[in-house]
Scaffold this active site. Structure first.
Site, PDB file in Angstrom:
ATOM      1  N   HIS A 154     -64.459  22.746 -63.051  1.00 49.91           N
ATOM      2  CA  HIS A 154     -63.269  23.336 -62.447  1.00 49.91           C
ATOM      3  C   HIS A 154     -63.233  23.004 -60.962  1.00 49.91           C
ATOM      4  CE1 HIS A 154     -64.013  26.415 -65.775  1.00 49.91           C
ATOM      5  NE2 HIS A 154     -62.787  26.007 -66.029  1.00 49.91           N
TER       6      HIS A 154
ATOM      7  N   LYS B  93     -71.337  15.331 -71.818  1.00 48.66           N
ATOM      8  CA  LYS B  93     -70.238  16.044 -71.205  1.00 48.66           C
ATOM      9  C   LYS B  93     -70.686  17.466 -70.902  1.00 48.66           C
ATOM     10  CE  LYS B  93     -65.897  18.233 -72.269  1.00 48.66           C
ATOM     11  NZ  LYS B  93     -65.100  18.735 -73.384  1.00 48.66           N
TER      12      LYS B  93
ATOM     13  N   CYS C  95     -60.828  34.100 -88.644  1.00 45.61           N
ATOM     14  CA  CYS C  95     -60.440  33.805 -87.262  1.00 45.61           C
ATOM     15  C   CYS C  95     -59.160  34.542 -86.871  1.00 45.61           C
ATOM     16  CB  CYS C  95     -60.189  32.310 -87.069  1.00 45.61           C
ATOM     17  SG  CYS C  95     -61.559  31.237 -87.499  1.00 45.61           S
TER      18      CYS C  95
ATOM     19  N   HIS D  46     -67.167  26.726 -63.495  1.00 47.19           N
ATOM     20  CA  HIS D  46     -68.283  25.783 -63.425  1.00 47.19           C
ATOM     21  C   HIS D  46     -67.858  24.594 -62.584  1.00 47.19           C
ATOM     22  CE1 HIS D  46     -66.345  23.124 -66.328  1.00 47.19           C
ATOM     23  NE2 HIS D  46     -66.235  24.122 -67.194  1.00 47.19           N
TER      24      HIS D  46
ATOM     25  N   CYS E 181     -62.274  26.797 -93.620  1.00 46.99           N
ATOM     26  CA  CYS E 181     -62.380  26.910 -92.173  1.00 46.99           C
ATOM     27  C   CYS E 181     -63.719  26.346 -91.712  1.00 46.99           C
ATOM     28  CB  CYS E 181     -62.272  28.379 -91.766  1.00 46.99           C
ATOM     29  SG  CYS E 181     -62.657  28.676 -90.037  1.00 46.99           S
TER      30      CYS E 181
ATOM     31  N   CYS F 104     -56.799  31.265 -91.318  1.00 51.21           N
ATOM     32  CA  CYS F 104     -58.138  31.761 -91.629  1.00 51.21           C
ATOM     33  C   CYS F 104     -58.170  33.256 -91.340  1.00 51.21           C
ATOM     34  CB  CYS F 104     -59.196  31.054 -90.791  1.00 51.21           C
ATOM     35  SG  CYS F 104     -60.845  31.807 -90.985  1.00 51.21           S
TER      36      CYS F 104
ATOM     37  N   LYS G  67     -68.797  24.333 -71.328  1.00 49.64           N
ATOM     38  CA  LYS G  67     -69.029  25.757 -71.191  1.00 49.64           C
ATOM     39  C   LYS G  67     -69.814  26.265 -72.378  1.00 49.64           C
ATOM     40  CE  LYS G  67     -64.504  24.360 -71.082  1.00 49.64           C
ATOM     41  NZ  LYS G  67     -63.113  24.443 -71.411  1.00 49.64           N
TER      42      LYS G  67
ATOM     43  N   HIS H 243     -65.830  29.481 -90.451  1.00 47.09           N
ATOM     44  CA  HIS H 243     -66.277  30.481 -91.407  1.00 47.09           C
ATOM     45  C   HIS H 243     -66.673  29.913 -92.763  1.00 47.09           C
ATOM     46  CE1 HIS H 243     -64.076  32.899 -88.429  1.00 47.09           C
ATOM     47  NE2 HIS H 243     -64.934  33.833 -88.735  1.00 47.09           N
TER      48      HIS H 243
END
Length: 525
Positions: free
Chosen positions: A24, A305, A133, A21, A155, A130, A308, A158
């Site tokens: 970068h 900001k 994860c 994007h 978490c 977790c 992504k 989750h």
RNA sequence: GGGGCGGUAGCUCAGCCGGUUAGAGCAGAGGACUCAUAAUCCUUGGGUCGCGGGUUCAAGUCCCGCCCGCCCUACCA
């Protein structure tokens, strides 16, 4: 070997799991402009960029896509990241991948040295894990549970209770470098720039440094530790080392000596890795710390900001397809101060393209070239007697060139461009005031006409050289139209620090046709 | 909680160690000109400098408090 002083600059390496994007691309362009400037000024320049390809996230995505991690990253590099460099017209001298053999072998040499020298030890790492994860959670993703999980840690993703797990890890003795780092920041106030970034780093280190866990054993997509292949090196350490493995650390000491240390241009989100962990690693290895770490700001879209994860990510090609790579480069370098957050908007981009590139610089080149062709059959005339107005132009060029070089020295790219743009504005005013079209109607003013057009053309020559690091494509077209290649050589070979010296354009060169450098875009968004 | 950065004309931003009527670019309005990409040049309207105190002969510019925004406060790249 170039005679100039060394200038080695790096960009962040791309984590290939992302889609490119403009954030970068922005950092890349900034490094590229600085590199092109120094290179053309005769400094012994090296621009490095590359990709970061290890880590659990990449392993997961690759697996999910039915590929091996190497197949997956090969594909991303080929389809997304190499093309990005073309899209924004990068002039990098090298492109390193953390999966390159040269990188892996040098990393092993580096980490073995730290291990041999006692900077690495083995210990139990206890962390909250977790199951959802499948990883240890950082502080920021741990919440206090409520309801049925009251009193437990859960978490953030989750919402399930975390388990306290122990894992054998290797640790880097980073804590013992705290004072050396603080001394470094103190002795070299410009080691971390801008100042706001430096403040954060100093505050962070002053709080106290812990040792850094540098190995993982729960997955294997990484560089194995030479003394214990059941562990792979923590991706950040792996990634940081690219800056030295690319220039021959442990393999080509002559080249390494020639290049190192580097200036690192990094986003402020990864500042700490570069301003704390990286110098600590280098100190431990007995190497010089970087020449400097410069933290760039965020790109803000609609006041937020750009990220992504949110949908505010904009692909660089969306901009270059309409406006071209030069406009992309110019816009971000001109509109945003390198160390600060900057607002991006299509409206601003379109407005600056129109007002500054098309109507300002492009049209100036167009009108001057057209008049030389019309009034002197394309042959640049010799200057006659010089008047105050002509001298003022020459003085502007000299001052702008000097100011721009000084600004680049401070990484203030936007100031450098602003300084050079003085020439555009002054020249447009000069042409309007001198009215060469009126002089052309009077045979007795032939000498004056020659002086005015020489002055304007010589101004264009200086602009072409000074702007070539920023808008290389347009200035190359202009250089070609000015017909000076034969007399002065290629544009990229024009010594940048001499660009402001008046009178380099030789009379008698034949100016050719010039297509619009920045054509109007009527369909501006 | 602690810390950093920022809050200046419609928009994007300059304003260093405090000092004449607070600036630029763009956008807006008026005019000049025609070489040029309907471009250029000149003139011009527009601001309680986040809020409230304080220091000072003098504060956007220093100090204190407050409000708002973003960021950092370690091992996700």
């Amino acid at each position: 070997m170039p005679a100039g002083r060394p200038f080695y600059i790096t960009t962040p390496i791309f984590y290939v799991n992302d889609v490119p994007h403009i954030g970068h691309a922005y950092a890349e362009v900034a490094a590229d402009v600085l590199a092109r400037w120094h290179r053309q000024a005769g400094d012994d320049t090296w621009l490095l960029t590359g990709t970061d390809e290890h880590g659990q996230k990449i392993l997961r995505t690759a697996t999910a896509n039915g590929a091996t991690p190497k197949e997956w990253t090969d594909r991303l590099v080929a389809e997304a990241w190499h093309p990005l460099l073309k899209t924004i017209d990068m002039s990098n001298d090298d492109f390193i991948r953390t999966t390159d053999e040269r990188h892996e072998s040098a990393v092993k040499a580096f980490i073995s040295k730290l291990h041999d020298d006692g900077f690495i030890y083995e210990a139990e790492y206890g962390g909250l894990y977790c199951v959802g994860c499948e990883e240890f959670k950082p502080e920021s993703e741990i919440l206090d549970g409520d309801g049925e999980f009251a009193g437990q840690k859960v978490c953030a993703i989750h919402g399930r209770p975390l388990e306290l797990l122990q894992e054998k890890n290797y640790f880097f003795r980073m804590s013992q470098f705290q004072q050396q780092l603080l001394d470094l920041y103190k002795e070299r106030p410009d080691f971390v720039q801008p100042e706001s970034a430096r403040n954060e780093v100093v505050a962070f280190v002053s709080q106290g440094l812990q040792d850094l866990s540098i190995s993982r054993s729960t997955f294997d997509w990484g560089i194995p530790l030479p003394w214990d292949e059941s562990h792979v090196l923590y991706v950040w350490v792996d990634a940081l080392l690219n800056y030295i493995t690319a220039i021959g650390y442990g393999a080509d000491s002559a080249n390494f000596e020639r290049r190192w240390p580097a200036y690192h241009l990094v986003g402020k989100d990864i500042l700490r890795f570069h301003a704390v962990i990286w110098p600590a690693l280098l100190l431990a290895a007995g190497l010089e710390v970087p020449a400097g770490v410069f933290g760039t700001g965020w790109l803000l879209v609609g006041g937020e900001k750009m990220s992504k994860s949110k949908l505010t990510g904009i692909a660089p090609s969306e901009i270059t397809d309409t406006f071209g790579s030069d406009a992309f480069r110019y816009y971000f370098m001109r509109a945003i101060s390198l160390g600060q957050d900057g607002s991006f908007s299509w409206e601003d981009l379109a407005a600056r393209y129109q007002a500054e590139l098309a109507n300002g610089f492009g049209n100036l080149a167009s009108r001057v070239v057209a008049m030389v062709r019309r009034y002197f059959d394309g042959v640049v005339p010799a200057s006659g007697a010089v008047q105050a107005a002509d001298e003022a132009v020459a003085a502007t060029v000299a001052a702008a060139a000097a100011a721009a070089d000084a600004a680049i020295e401070r990484f203030a790219v936007h100031e450098a461009i602003a300084a050079v743009w003085e020439i555009v504005d002054v020249l447009n005013g000069y042409v309007t005031e001198q009215e060469p079209w009126a002089l052309a109607k009077d045979e007795t003013q032939r000498d004056r006409l020659a002086t005015v057009l020489y002055t304007a053309a010589e101004g264009l020559r200086a602009l072409a050289v000074l702007l070539s690091p920023v808008i290389p494509k347009a200035t190359t077209k202009l250089w070609s139209a000015l017909g000076v290649e034969g007399a002065l050589g290629a544009l990229a070979a024009q010594p940048l620090r001499d660009a402001g010296r008046w009178g380099r354009l030789p009379a008698g060169v034949v100016v050719g046709e010039l297509e619009a450098l920045f054509p109007r875009i009527d369909d501006a968004r």
